[in-house]
Design a protein around this motif. Structure first.
Motif, PDB file in Angstrom:
ATOM      1  N   ALA A  23      80.415  -5.900  56.071  1.00 41.52           N
ATOM      2  CA  ALA A  23      81.844  -5.812  55.448  1.00 41.52           C
ATOM      3  C   ALA A  23      82.928  -6.960  56.013  1.00 41.52           C
ATOM      4  O   ALA A  23      83.740  -7.365  55.482  1.00 41.52           O
ATOM      5  CB  ALA A  23      82.322  -4.591  55.614  1.00 41.52           C
ATOM      6  N   TYR A  25      82.403  -9.727  57.148  1.00 43.15           N
ATOM      7  CA  TYR A  25      82.140 -11.204  56.345  1.00 43.15           C
ATOM      8  C   TYR A  25      83.409 -11.268  55.167  1.00 43.15           C
ATOM      9  O   TYR A  25      83.738 -12.481  54.882  1.00 43.15           O
ATOM     10  CB  TYR A  25      80.865 -11.527  55.685  1.00 43.15           C
ATOM     11  CG  TYR A  25      79.826 -11.628  56.734  1.00 43.15           C
ATOM     12  CD1 TYR A  25      79.921 -12.844  57.394  1.00 43.15           C
ATOM     13  CD2 TYR A  25      78.929 -10.666  57.006  1.00 43.15           C
ATOM     14  CE1 TYR A  25      78.851 -13.137  58.562  1.00 43.15           C
ATOM     15  CE2 TYR A  25      77.925 -10.647  58.242  1.00 43.15           C
ATOM     16  CZ  TYR A  25      77.872 -12.201  58.814  1.00 43.15           C
ATOM     17  OH  TYR A  25      77.015 -12.350  59.919  1.00 43.15           O
ATOM     18  N   LEU A  26      83.550 -10.278  54.313  1.00 40.11           N
ATOM     19  CA  LEU A  26      84.692 -10.311  53.505  1.00 40.11           C
ATOM     20  C   LEU A  26      86.047 -10.977  54.061  1.00 40.11           C
ATOM     21  O   LEU A  26      86.551 -11.517  53.607  1.00 40.11           O
ATOM     22  CB  LEU A  26      84.851  -9.143  52.759  1.00 40.11           C
ATOM     23  CG  LEU A  26      83.454  -8.561  52.061  1.00 40.11           C
ATOM     24  CD1 LEU A  26      83.886  -7.249  51.452  1.00 40.11           C
ATOM     25  CD2 LEU A  26      83.380  -9.662  50.985  1.00 40.11           C
ATOM     26  N   LYS A  27      86.236 -10.332  55.469  1.00 43.19           N
ATOM     27  CA  LYS A  27      87.510 -10.806  56.050  1.00 43.19           C
ATOM     28  C   LYS A  27      87.368 -12.179  56.286  1.00 43.19           C
ATOM     29  O   LYS A  27      88.335 -13.110  56.210  1.00 43.19           O
ATOM     30  CB  LYS A  27      87.830 -10.138  57.484  1.00 43.19           C
ATOM     31  CG  LYS A  27      88.064  -8.614  57.124  1.00 43.19           C
ATOM     32  CD  LYS A  27      88.414  -7.985  58.331  1.00 43.19           C
ATOM     33  CE  LYS A  27      87.428  -7.994  59.392  1.00 43.19           C
ATOM     34  NZ  LYS A  27      87.926  -6.863  60.611  1.00 43.19           N
ATOM     35  N   GLU A  30      87.887 -14.330  53.331  1.00 51.10           N
ATOM     36  CA  GLU A  30      89.361 -14.131  52.944  1.00 51.10           C
ATOM     37  C   GLU A  30      90.360 -15.267  53.657  1.00 51.10           C
ATOM     38  O   GLU A  30      91.147 -15.857  53.126  1.00 51.10           O
ATOM     39  CB  GLU A  30      89.818 -12.788  52.962  1.00 51.10           C
ATOM     40  CG  GLU A  30      91.448 -12.587  52.754  1.00 51.10           C
ATOM     41  CD  GLU A  30      91.609 -12.732  51.228  1.00 51.10           C
ATOM     42  OE1 GLU A  30      93.158 -13.368  50.988  1.00 51.10           O
ATOM     43  OE2 GLU A  30      90.937 -12.313  50.405  1.00 51.10           O
ATOM     44  N   VAL A  59      82.830 -10.179  43.972  1.00 49.13           N
ATOM     45  CA  VAL A  59      82.260 -10.825  44.929  1.00 49.13           C
ATOM     46  C   VAL A  59      80.618 -10.688  44.929  1.00 49.13           C
ATOM     47  O   VAL A  59      80.122  -9.442  44.680  1.00 49.13           O
ATOM     48  CB  VAL A  59      82.584 -10.100  46.103  1.00 49.13           C
ATOM     49  CG1 VAL A  59      81.895 -10.616  47.452  1.00 49.13           C
ATOM     50  CG2 VAL A  59      83.977 -10.100  46.488  1.00 49.13           C
ATOM     51  N   ALA A  61      77.559 -11.787  47.318  1.00 48.50           N
ATOM     52  CA  ALA A  61      77.358 -12.352  48.641  1.00 48.50           C
ATOM     53  C   ALA A  61      75.701 -12.175  48.805  1.00 48.50           C
ATOM     54  O   ALA A  61      74.974 -11.308  48.677  1.00 48.50           O
ATOM     55  CB  ALA A  61      78.195 -11.529  49.631  1.00 48.50           C
ATOM     56  N   ALA A 103      78.588 -17.142  49.338  1.00 48.06           N
ATOM     57  CA  ALA A 103      79.070 -16.161  48.062  1.00 48.06           C
ATOM     58  C   ALA A 103      79.900 -16.837  47.240  1.00 48.06           C
ATOM     59  O   ALA A 103      80.001 -18.197  47.346  1.00 48.06           O
ATOM     60  CB  ALA A 103      80.144 -15.425  49.066  1.00 48.06           C
ATOM     61  N   ILE A 105      83.169 -15.849  44.872  1.00 50.55           N
ATOM     62  CA  ILE A 105      84.488 -15.275  44.736  1.00 50.55           C
ATOM     63  C   ILE A 105      85.051 -15.591  43.268  1.00 50.55           C
ATOM     64  O   ILE A 105      85.517 -16.512  43.159  1.00 50.55           O
ATOM     65  CB  ILE A 105      85.549 -15.295  45.837  1.00 50.55           C
ATOM     66  CG1 ILE A 105      84.545 -15.218  47.208  1.00 50.55           C
ATOM     67  CG2 ILE A 105      86.433 -14.109  45.792  1.00 50.55           C
ATOM     68  CD1 ILE A 105      83.810 -13.880  47.561  1.00 50.55           C
TER      69      ILE A 105
END
Length: 132
Positions: A23, A25-27, A30, A59, A61, A103, A105
């Motif tokens: 999770a 990786y989402l940061k 961003e 998303v 990924a 990814a 987005i």
């Protein structure tokens, strides 16, 4: 990809095995998008004051390799499929030449009251200028 951001993996980003928790990786993604938007000359604070915000709609990924504690990662960010109120930002995370994550987005613009809003022409131009 047109824009890059460098990120170091800290202990807090990893699980007990020293591997980046999925999770987080989402940061990282961003941060890459936020840096790209800022460097394009777009102030998200000014947008908010004008009653508009960017939101993530979707998303996708794919995890290719693990990143580990103290790795230096590069987040690449691009832009494609810009339409009235939405756009897609493809992103990649690399460690040197090793592909860690890919990814896509899907982002949108919304008013502060939660309604879909058109992407202002000035912002559209600035994003395209930096990322295309």
């Amino acid at each position: 990809m047109a824009y890059t951001t460098t990120i170091r993996v800290y202990y807090e980003d990893t699980d007990m095995a020293g591997v980046v928790y999925y999770a987080n990786y989402l940061k990282f993604l961003e941060r890459g998008r936020s840096d790209a938007v800022r460097d394009a000359g777009i102030s998200q604070l000014d947008m908010r004051n004008a009653g508009l915000v960017f939101v993530v709609r979707r998303v996708e990924a794919d995890y290719h390799r693990p990143a580990r504690f103290d790795d230096v990662l590069t987040v690449e960010t691009g832009l494609e499929d810009m339409r009235g109120a939405r756009f897609t930002m493809p992103q990649r995370v690399l460690r040197g030449d090793d592909l860690i994550l890919t990814a896509r987005i899907d982002c949108a613009v919304m008013s502060m009251d939660g309604r879909v809003a058109r992407l202002p022409a000035e912002i559209r131009h600035k994003l395209a200028e930096l990322l295309l």
